[in-house]
Motif scaffolding. Sequence first.
Motif, PDB file in Angstrom:
ATOM      1  N   THR A   1      -4.412 -17.089   7.683  1.00  0.00           N
ATOM      2  CA  THR A   1      -3.482 -17.961   8.406  1.00  0.00           C
ATOM      3  C   THR A   1      -3.105 -17.280   9.718  1.00  0.00           C
ATOM      4  O   THR A   1      -3.140 -16.055   9.817  1.00  0.00           O
ATOM      5  N   ASP A   2      -2.766 -18.071  10.744  1.00  0.00           N
ATOM      6  CA  ASP A   2      -2.309 -17.440  11.987  1.00  0.00           C
ATOM      7  C   ASP A   2      -0.821 -17.697  12.213  1.00  0.00           C
ATOM      8  O   ASP A   2      -0.313 -17.530  13.302  1.00  0.00           O
ATOM      9  N   SER A   3      -0.109 -18.075  11.143  1.00  0.00           N
ATOM     10  CA  SER A   3       1.315 -18.357  11.286  1.00  0.00           C
ATOM     11  C   SER A   3       2.149 -17.159  10.808  1.00  0.00           C
ATOM     12  O   SER A   3       2.055 -16.755   9.651  1.00  0.00           O
ATOM     13  N   PRO A   4       2.979 -16.595  11.700  1.00  0.00           N
ATOM     14  CA  PRO A   4       3.842 -15.475  11.285  1.00  0.00           C
ATOM     15  C   PRO A   4       4.724 -15.854  10.101  1.00  0.00           C
ATOM     16  O   PRO A   4       4.980 -15.039   9.216  1.00  0.00           O
ATOM     17  N   GLU A   5       5.180 -17.115  10.084  1.00  0.00           N
ATOM     18  CA  GLU A   5       6.037 -17.573   8.994  1.00  0.00           C
ATOM     19  C   GLU A   5       5.280 -17.535   7.657  1.00  0.00           C
ATOM     20  O   GLU A   5       5.775 -17.009   6.660  1.00  0.00           O
ATOM     21  N   GLU A   6       4.046 -18.049   7.661  1.00  0.00           N
ATOM     22  CA  GLU A   6       3.253 -18.074   6.436  1.00  0.00           C
ATOM     23  C   GLU A   6       2.964 -16.639   5.974  1.00  0.00           C
ATOM     24  O   GLU A   6       3.045 -16.317   4.787  1.00  0.00           O
ATOM     25  N   LEU A   7       2.667 -15.759   6.939  1.00  0.00           N
ATOM     26  CA  LEU A   7       2.380 -14.354   6.593  1.00  0.00           C
ATOM     27  C   LEU A   7       3.606 -13.689   5.968  1.00  0.00           C
ATOM     28  O   LEU A   7       3.507 -12.933   4.997  1.00  0.00           O
ATOM     29  N   THR A   8       4.781 -14.000   6.540  1.00  0.00           N
ATOM     30  CA  THR A   8       6.023 -13.447   5.991  1.00  0.00           C
ATOM     31  C   THR A   8       6.233 -13.937   4.561  1.00  0.00           C
ATOM     32  O   THR A   8       6.641 -13.165   3.683  1.00  0.00           O
ATOM     33  N   MET A   9       5.936 -15.221   4.329  1.00  0.00           N
ATOM     34  CA  MET A   9       6.144 -15.785   2.987  1.00  0.00           C
ATOM     35  C   MET A   9       5.167 -15.183   1.962  1.00  0.00           C
ATOM     36  O   MET A   9       5.510 -15.023   0.803  1.00  0.00           O
ATOM     37  N   ILE A  10       3.963 -14.823   2.429  1.00  0.00           N
ATOM     38  CA  ILE A  10       3.010 -14.172   1.522  1.00  0.00           C
ATOM     39  C   ILE A  10       3.601 -12.839   1.039  1.00  0.00           C
ATOM     40  O   ILE A  10       3.615 -12.540  -0.156  1.00  0.00           O
ATOM     41  N   ALA A  11       4.137 -12.071   1.983  1.00  0.00           N
ATOM     42  CA  ALA A  11       4.725 -10.777   1.623  1.00  0.00           C
ATOM     43  C   ALA A  11       5.947 -10.987   0.724  1.00  0.00           C
ATOM     44  O   ALA A  11       6.159 -10.248  -0.244  1.00  0.00           O
ATOM     45  N   ARG A  12       6.741 -12.003   1.036  1.00  0.00           N
ATOM     46  CA  ARG A  12       7.942 -12.288   0.241  1.00  0.00           C
ATOM     47  C   ARG A  12       7.554 -12.567  -1.209  1.00  0.00           C
ATOM     48  O   ARG A  12       8.105 -11.972  -2.137  1.00  0.00           O
ATOM     49  N   ARG A  13       6.566 -13.455  -1.386  1.00  0.00           N
ATOM     50  CA  ARG A  13       6.161 -13.816  -2.755  1.00  0.00           C
ATOM     51  C   ARG A  13       5.591 -12.594  -3.482  1.00  0.00           C
ATOM     52  O   ARG A  13       5.865 -12.365  -4.654  1.00  0.00           O
TER      53      ARG A  13
ATOM     54  N   GLU B   1      30.678 -21.108  16.650  1.00  0.00           N
ATOM     55  CA  GLU B   1      29.646 -20.863  17.657  1.00  0.00           C
ATOM     56  C   GLU B   1      28.661 -19.790  17.182  1.00  0.00           C
ATOM     57  O   GLU B   1      27.439 -19.935  17.303  1.00  0.00           O
ATOM     58  N   GLN B   2      29.193 -18.698  16.621  1.00  0.00           N
ATOM     59  CA  GLN B   2      28.336 -17.602  16.154  1.00  0.00           C
ATOM     60  C   GLN B   2      27.426 -18.055  15.011  1.00  0.00           C
ATOM     61  O   GLN B   2      26.240 -17.748  14.996  1.00  0.00           O
ATOM     62  N   LEU B   3      28.008 -18.796  14.052  1.00  0.00           N
ATOM     63  CA  LEU B   3      27.205 -19.231  12.904  1.00  0.00           C
ATOM     64  C   LEU B   3      26.069 -20.152  13.356  1.00  0.00           C
ATOM     65  O   LEU B   3      24.945 -20.060  12.857  1.00  0.00           O
ATOM     66  N   ALA B   4      26.362 -21.008  14.337  1.00  0.00           N
ATOM     67  CA  ALA B   4      25.324 -21.916  14.824  1.00  0.00           C
ATOM     68  C   ALA B   4      24.177 -21.111  15.434  1.00  0.00           C
ATOM     69  O   ALA B   4      23.002 -21.387  15.188  1.00  0.00           O
ATOM     70  N   LYS B   5      24.506 -20.083  16.228  1.00  0.00           N
ATOM     71  CA  LYS B   5      23.466 -19.243  16.849  1.00  0.00           C
ATOM     72  C   LYS B   5      22.642 -18.516  15.801  1.00  0.00           C
ATOM     73  O   LYS B   5      21.465 -18.239  15.997  1.00  0.00           O
ATOM     74  N   LEU B   6      23.298 -18.169  14.691  1.00  0.00           N
ATOM     75  CA  LEU B   6      22.611 -17.415  13.634  1.00  0.00           C
ATOM     76  C   LEU B   6      21.802 -18.328  12.713  1.00  0.00           C
ATOM     77  O   LEU B   6      21.137 -17.860  11.799  1.00  0.00           O
ATOM     78  N   LYS B   7      21.898 -19.626  12.945  1.00  0.00           N
ATOM     79  CA  LYS B   7      21.233 -20.613  12.084  1.00  0.00           C
ATOM     80  C   LYS B   7      21.787 -20.594  10.664  1.00  0.00           C
ATOM     81  O   LYS B   7      21.078 -20.802   9.684  1.00  0.00           O
TER      82      LYS B   7
ATOM     83  N   PRO C   1      21.175 -16.087   7.774  1.00  0.00           N
ATOM     84  CA  PRO C   1      20.148 -15.991   6.733  1.00  0.00           C
ATOM     85  C   PRO C   1      19.230 -14.803   6.997  1.00  0.00           C
ATOM     86  O   PRO C   1      19.076 -14.386   8.150  1.00  0.00           O
ATOM     87  N   SER C   2      18.632 -14.271   5.935  1.00  0.00           N
ATOM     88  CA  SER C   2      17.687 -13.153   6.040  1.00  0.00           C
ATOM     89  C   SER C   2      16.621 -13.467   7.076  1.00  0.00           C
ATOM     90  O   SER C   2      16.201 -14.624   7.206  1.00  0.00           O
ATOM     91  N   ARG C   3      16.200 -12.457   7.834  1.00  0.00           N
ATOM     92  CA  ARG C   3      15.213 -12.714   8.887  1.00  0.00           C
ATOM     93  C   ARG C   3      14.362 -11.484   9.155  1.00  0.00           C
ATOM     94  O   ARG C   3      14.709 -10.376   8.776  1.00  0.00           O
TER      95      ARG C   3
ATOM     96  N   LEU D   1      10.616 -14.473  15.436  1.00  0.00           N
ATOM     97  CA  LEU D   1      11.658 -14.624  14.412  1.00  0.00           C
ATOM     98  C   LEU D   1      11.203 -15.542  13.279  1.00  0.00           C
ATOM     99  O   LEU D   1      10.754 -16.658  13.515  1.00  0.00           O
ATOM    100  N   VAL D   2      11.318 -15.028  12.057  1.00  0.00           N
ATOM    101  CA  VAL D   2      11.057 -15.850  10.869  1.00  0.00           C
ATOM    102  C   VAL D   2      12.261 -15.712   9.944  1.00  0.00           C
ATOM    103  O   VAL D   2      12.715 -14.594   9.673  1.00  0.00           O
ATOM    104  N   LEU D   3      12.795 -16.832   9.474  1.00  0.00           N
ATOM    105  CA  LEU D   3      13.940 -16.777   8.553  1.00  0.00           C
ATOM    106  C   LEU D   3      13.457 -16.683   7.109  1.00  0.00           C
ATOM    107  O   LEU D   3      12.411 -17.224   6.758  1.00  0.00           O
ATOM    108  N   GLY D   4      14.247 -15.997   6.287  1.00  0.00           N
ATOM    109  CA  GLY D   4      13.913 -15.885   4.868  1.00  0.00           C
ATOM    110  C   GLY D   4      12.870 -14.824   4.614  1.00  0.00           C
ATOM    111  O   GLY D   4      11.806 -15.091   4.068  1.00  0.00           O
ATOM    112  N   ALA D   5      13.146 -13.580   5.037  1.00  0.00           N
ATOM    113  CA  ALA D   5      12.173 -12.514   4.822  1.00  0.00           C
ATOM    114  C   ALA D   5      12.154 -12.131   3.341  1.00  0.00           C
ATOM    115  O   ALA D   5      11.180 -12.367   2.643  1.00  0.00           O
ATOM    116  N   HIS D   6      13.229 -11.532   2.861  1.00  0.00           N
ATOM    117  CA  HIS D   6      13.317 -11.206   1.430  1.00  0.00           C
ATOM    118  C   HIS D   6      14.556 -11.825   0.802  1.00  0.00           C
ATOM    119  O   HIS D   6      14.574 -12.143  -0.372  1.00  0.00           O
TER     120      HIS D   6
END
Lengths: 462, 226
Positions: free
Chosen positions: A176-188, B58-64, B200-202, B210-215
């Motif tokens: 995949t070339d999506s950073p989001e998808e790659l992150t989710m793979i590691a998460r799972r 305002e802060q919470l909105a920026k943080l999603k 949320p975790s990022r 930026l990706v939300l929901g790392a762990h």
Amino acid sequence: MSDSKAIFLKDAAVNAADGDQRAFIRKALGGYYVNRDLQKARYRDWERARDAASLAKWSAVNDLAAVLEQFVANFERNGGVVHWARDAAEARDIILKIAADNQAKAIVKSKCMTSEEIHLNDALEKAGYGVVESDLGEFIQQLRGEAPYHFVFPCMHVKREAISELFTKHLGTAPTDSPEELTMIARRHLRQLYVDADIGITGANFLVAETGQISITENEGNARLTAALPRIHVALSGIEKVVRHLDDLSVLLPMLATAGAGQPMTCYNTLYSGPRKEGECDGPEQFHLVLLDNSRTRLLADPEQRDALHCIRCGACLNVCPIFKNIGGLAYGTTYQGPIGSVITPHLRGLKQWNHLSGASSLCGACTDACPVRIDLHHHLLHNRRNAAKEAPTLFDRVFHHGFNFVIKRPWLFAAGGRIFRATLPLLQKLPLPYMGAWMKTRDLPEAPARSFRDQWKNPDA
Amino acid sequence: MPDARSDIFARIREALKVKAPRPHLKGEPVAGKTSAAAKPWLPDGGESAEASLAILAEQLAKLKAMLIRVPDHASAAKAVAELAAAKNWKKVAYHGHPLLRPVAAALPCEAWEADASFEKQRLEGCDAGLTTCESIVAQLGAILVSSASSGGRALSILPHAHVVVAEAAQVVPDLGSALALAKARHGDQMPSMLSFITGPSRTGDIERILVLGAHGPKELYLVLVG
């Protein structure tokens, strides 16, 4: 030339010529500059806030014995166990013993540069334990079998295609070339590992003397999980991470996030004060803290550079450093890259082998300006150069500096030298100059001016 | 051979025999009052309750992070039930707190009081965790949870979404106030974990994107009563 210097020169030359990679790093840092400036603008006086942060660290570091004693007493009162390690080998042995005493099998780690410093993963793997890095960047670097590129952004140099290939190879997932998808793979992949691990190993960003708590800063939530689910929590920290008061964190935590990542605060800033308490439903049964010296006291003994121990490892100095951006983090060959790494590594590992890093600077001072705790980074690079020349002067130091010293004190000799140089310069331009080495590879000798500066100064109209 | 502890302390005492100059700072700092000294320099947290609430939003909105304001506890229960239905949550774990039990009872799905019979595998299978909090920092949009206020350590981090139900009076202007409040409330009996949750975790580890929901939770909801 030391081995580390030879490797550094070779890697730096290769990386500096890789325009594609340099552009990639600059682009990756672009968003950081924007967000950092937005967050800094929310401070009503960023410069004064830096004073306060710097003072909080100065106050603890310069009374380290008393503050550490207070911290340890409170930490132990909260039910934690403190271990002392003079060097890396002692720290590794302590952690191996904790694992052996508890019949551990699986170990999950959250990001901890101090563990890189003591090469903990190698030792644990050799002893037969399964060790998994849970921070996404560290996880990727572990799969790549490579040290972190940047101590805050460990895999910032790796392109998404390479990460996708890596995951396909090691985890069997679809490309995949999506950073989001790659992150989710590691998460799972990592979720079940937290649940199954016996030991969770974390670092510590601050040790609060007043309350005996350790503070951990992170974004992903992996440190939170690492300290919540396994039955044993082991934290590893340098002795210099201590602060006096809980209240000091009101300045240090936001500034760490703003300077380091352009955030108001990182997602999770967590204070741990012991194992699971009576009445709490989860958390580890044991909480161990390994306090490491590993030559930090050597840096402490140098009052001129003692402020380098104020470092809160935000990475701001790397993000603004023209050298870091051009040669990349791996070329340094150190645990801590960039300006702060160039300053402290000679203290931690020996000036003779690592003084070349003092030259890995344009002395522009961007690092010193960026430092939230006001470490005088670029001057310390000069201090290291001076100390190295004093400790073990090279032939060049002796011949050139003594020669220069001799000539500069004799104006007639200096003027004569200048005349000879101007006269012979056209000839020098035609000669190959192998003794000038790397300098001449990318530069030409300039044209000789007709008159010396001193002459022009005296007779401007002539 | 002396033990490592005495050796390290001996090295420290020896090293500190030579003093290092104090960094430049106008005005004298007061011990333990860094936040009071630095207050006029740090980001604004609001001088009134109203101002603080505006900054927080305002802060919470920026943080999603999602802020849901409701007038009373009955509406809070209704808002969480609607959220669970909209997100199609099947299992929600909650902290056994008097304020949360009615909220849990109103949920349209399975609700489990996680701290009464903690089980990490079961918690991993939950869609959301429902907790209270210690305080909320307007200045930074940070929510302070603890192992005491939030059903232990894992409930606020392991499920895929985190819902915090709190009262508007729990909002404090800045980080210094939240730390002082925790100290005043718990003294030397601090919960074993206190955690400031700021959005949320990022992660930005892949190409600094930026990706939300790392762990930790991908979604964070603050239901603020009053």
